[in-house]
Enzyme design. Structure first.
Site, mmCIF file in Angstrom:
data_model
loop_
_atom_site.group_PDB
_atom_site.id
_atom_site.type_symbol
_atom_site.label_atom_id
_atom_site.label_comp_id
_atom_site.label_asym_id
_atom_site.label_seq_id
_atom_site.Cartn_x
_atom_site.Cartn_y
_atom_site.Cartn_z
ATOM 1 N N ALA A 153 50.197 17.872 109.161
ATOM 2 C CA ALA A 153 48.806 18.318 109.067
ATOM 3 C C ALA A 153 47.821 17.549 109.937
ATOM 4 O O ALA A 153 46.827 18.114 110.397
ATOM 5 C CB ALA A 153 48.353 18.242 107.607
ATOM 6 N N PRO B 101 45.757 15.721 112.900
ATOM 7 C CA PRO B 101 44.505 15.157 112.375
ATOM 8 C C PRO B 101 43.636 16.126 111.590
ATOM 9 O O PRO B 101 42.516 15.778 111.243
ATOM 10 C CB PRO B 101 43.791 14.695 113.646
ATOM 11 C CG PRO B 101 44.206 15.690 114.675
ATOM 12 C CD PRO B 101 45.647 16.018 114.354
ATOM 13 N N GLY B 102 44.132 17.345 111.337
ATOM 14 C CA GLY B 102 43.440 18.171 110.368
ATOM 15 C C GLY B 102 42.781 19.433 110.864
ATOM 16 O O GLY B 102 42.023 20.061 110.114
ATOM 17 N N GLY B 103 43.039 19.856 112.073
ATOM 18 C CA GLY B 103 42.404 21.068 112.580
ATOM 19 C C GLY B 103 42.713 22.291 111.738
ATOM 20 O O GLY B 103 41.813 23.003 111.271
ATOM 21 N N LYS B 104 43.990 22.552 111.525
ATOM 22 C CA LYS B 104 44.381 23.732 110.757
ATOM 23 C C LYS B 104 44.157 23.506 109.264
ATOM 24 O O LYS B 104 43.837 24.443 108.522
ATOM 25 C CB LYS B 104 45.836 24.087 111.063
ATOM 26 C CG LYS B 104 46.068 24.406 112.547
ATOM 27 C CD LYS B 104 47.524 24.690 112.833
ATOM 28 C CE LYS B 104 47.759 24.863 114.321
ATOM 29 N NZ LYS B 104 47.581 23.591 115.078
ATOM 30 N N ASP C 226 51.753 14.481 106.126
ATOM 31 C CA ASP C 226 52.019 13.918 107.444
ATOM 32 C C ASP C 226 52.716 12.569 107.265
ATOM 33 O O ASP C 226 52.458 11.859 106.283
ATOM 34 C CB ASP C 226 50.719 13.737 108.230
ATOM 35 C CG ASP C 226 50.971 13.657 109.735
ATOM 36 O OD1 ASP C 226 50.806 14.692 110.409
ATOM 37 O OD2 ASP C 226 51.331 12.582 110.228
ATOM 38 N N ASP D 258 57.537 12.447 104.543
ATOM 39 C CA ASP D 258 58.427 13.085 105.511
ATOM 40 C C ASP D 258 58.574 14.555 105.128
ATOM 41 O O ASP D 258 59.011 14.876 104.018
ATOM 42 C CB ASP D 258 59.782 12.374 105.478
ATOM 43 C CG ASP D 258 60.741 12.888 106.539
ATOM 44 O OD1 ASP D 258 60.518 14.000 107.078
ATOM 45 O OD2 ASP D 258 61.726 12.189 106.812
ATOM 46 N N ASP E 109 53.281 23.321 111.013
ATOM 47 C CA ASP E 109 52.853 23.105 112.396
ATOM 48 C C ASP E 109 53.809 22.056 112.956
ATOM 49 O O ASP E 109 53.578 20.854 112.835
ATOM 50 C CB ASP E 109 51.403 22.632 112.422
ATOM 51 C CG ASP E 109 50.824 22.624 113.819
ATOM 52 O OD1 ASP E 109 51.184 23.500 114.618
ATOM 53 O OD2 ASP E 109 50.005 21.732 114.118
ATOM 54 N N CYS F 28 52.897 24.332 119.714
ATOM 55 C CA CYS F 28 52.038 24.436 120.897
ATOM 56 C C CYS F 28 52.896 24.315 122.152
ATOM 57 O O CYS F 28 52.624 23.522 123.040
ATOM 58 C CB CYS F 28 50.933 23.378 120.869
ATOM 59 S SG CYS F 28 51.517 21.674 120.732
#
Length: 464
Positions: A272, A274-277, A295, A322, A338, A391
């Protein structure tokens, strides 16, 4: 007085180049990522931060091309030089080849001064001779660049500064479009903002930007998206302190919509920070529900918590752990994975990834991605949705990973998410609208991959 100002200006420029040199040495050694290395910019005078940023990012992006030019000017091997002198030459060559606003003589002189700092008089003479030779022979060297019509892979490698294996792979996968992708990969990154809809509206943010004289427009891709005309320091944009926006690429904004959270649900966001989604999911749920942000890095989760606080969002539960071992976490209505990936879809943002990744490393990532998906399957309720995103533009990490997961887990089936996409993109999906590979040459956004699957209502897979 004028002489004093000139002297001070020269000293500041040397500070910027010295900063850039140290960061480039660290990046080449694998000890730092180019975007993270720039976090020390505050140590420089404000007027030199832009030059330092340009030098670190630009030399990293163009390293392959720079090395091609330098190899033709050196009698020996570039690799035989010390890391410091090697990167002094790259800094000088980058300014000569790509920064027309800097006088060529100044670029050479500053490089020679750096060579004196990091070597003896002999290497300083070498730097001077190589860069002045490059100035004189630039046109002849340009004529010797690989011809895309004759040697398309060689042209990708040299002109677009790609490692040979990646040039080979993109040419095999995309044909003529590989040239467009290669050219995109060496361009500076664009910048977009995701409006925090719990604090303001897109129209209000656009008005504030206009009043501040900052060119911007509504994104045609995501309903919360705003495109900026050029990158800016986020903290200097109107609404930063009020938590009106989060800096995020438009492609990434689509992911939370594909998750399609419903207020009151429990969602696991794996990988997760640094938290964008994470913050996007929380905003879509308007604080009504739970988003467990998982995370491995406690430090990165602290960044997530800082972003959460600035945006004023609730319902987020950071969890250090984990993601291949999810015992102790709640069984979720929806899961977003992600996944860690090669990052080949965001090379303008993380230019050093082209030099860090290898085919063997990508194969190892695909194994890990499969393990993460398998673990995710154990924490999903019957009827729940699992969204997988990366990505990167690598079938090994994307389509093949999802197909293998579905083969291992017959209780899961693809989910059609075309309704969440711009209409023009819906025909680009695969597997009945359940997978989409975004490409900068085709869609004008980062190279993200999104896939969605759903667990059947009656399954034999238990929860750990």
């Amino acid at each position: 007085m004028r002489e004093a100002r000139r002297s001070r200006g020269a000293r500041l420029r040397l500070e910027a180049r010295g900063f850039a040199l140290q960061r480039l040495i660290e990046v080449e050694a694998g000890g730092s990522y180019a975007n993270l290395a720039l976090k020390g910019l505050d140590a420089l005078p404000a007027q030199e931060r832009g030059l330092a940023t340009e030098l670190v990012s630009g030399v990293t992006r163009r390293r392959g091309t720079l090395d091609w030019y330098l190899a033709r000017m050196l009698k020996g091997e570039l690799a035989d030089l010390t890391p410091a002198i090697r990167n002094v030459l790259r800094l000088g060559a980058y300014q000569l080849l790509y920064l027309s606003r800097i006088p060529a003589s100044a670029a050479v002189d500053e490089a020679v001064k750096l060579a004196h700092r990091h070597g003896h008089a002999g290497v300083a003479r070498l730097v001077n001779a190589v860069l002045r030779g490059l100035m004189r022979q630039r046109d002849a060297l340009d004529a010797g660049l690989p011809d895309p019509k004759v040697d398309p892979v060689g042209a990708l490698e040299v002109r677009c500064s790609l490692p040979r294996w990646l040039a080979d792979r993109w040419h095999a996968d995309y044909g003529a479009a590989a040239t467009v992708l290669g050219e995109w990969s060496v361009k500076p990154a664009s910048m977009a903002l995701r409006v925090n809809t719990t604090r303001t509206t897109r129209d209000a943010l656009l008005r504030a930007l206009e009043e501040a004289g900052i060119p911007a427009e509504a994104s045609p891709v995501a309903p919360e998206g705003v495109r900026l005309g050029e990158p800016r320091e986020p903290v200097r944009l109107p609404g930063w302190e009020q938590g009106w926006f989060y800096v995020q690429d438009e492609a990434a904004m689509l992911v939370a919509h594909v998750v399609a959270p419903v207020r009151g649900e429990c969602i696991l966001d794996l990988g997760a920070a640094p938290g964008g989604k994470t913050t996007h999911l929380a905003a879509l749920m308007a604080g009504q529900g739970q988003v467990w942000a998982v995370d491995r890095s406690a430090a990165r989760l602290q960044l997530l918590e800082a972003n959460q606080a600035r945006l004023g969002l609730t319902g987020i539960h950071p969890h250090v752990g984990d993601a291949t071992v999810l015992q102790g976490l709640p069984v979720a209505d929806r899961i977003l994975l992600d996944a860690p990936c090669s990052g080949l879809g965001v090379l303008p943002r993380k230019p050093d990834l082209r030099w860090r990744q290898t085919p063997a490393g990508i194969a190892e990532l695909a194994v890990l991605q499969g393990q993460l998906l398998d673990a995710s399957a154990t924490r999903l309720k019957p009827g729940g949705r699992l969204v997988y995103s990366t990505c990167t533009m690598s079938r090994v990490e994307n389509q093949e990973v999802i197909k293998a997961f579905l083969a291992r887990h017959p209780a899961f089936e693809p989910v059609d998410f075309r309704d969440f996409l711009p209409e023009a993109w819906r025909g680009d999906t695969e597997a009945g609208g359940s997978m989409l590979q975004l490409r900068p040459d085709r869609h004008g956004v980062d190279g993200f991959f999104i896939a969605a699957v759903q667990r059947g209502m009656m399954t034999g897979e238990g929860h750990a």
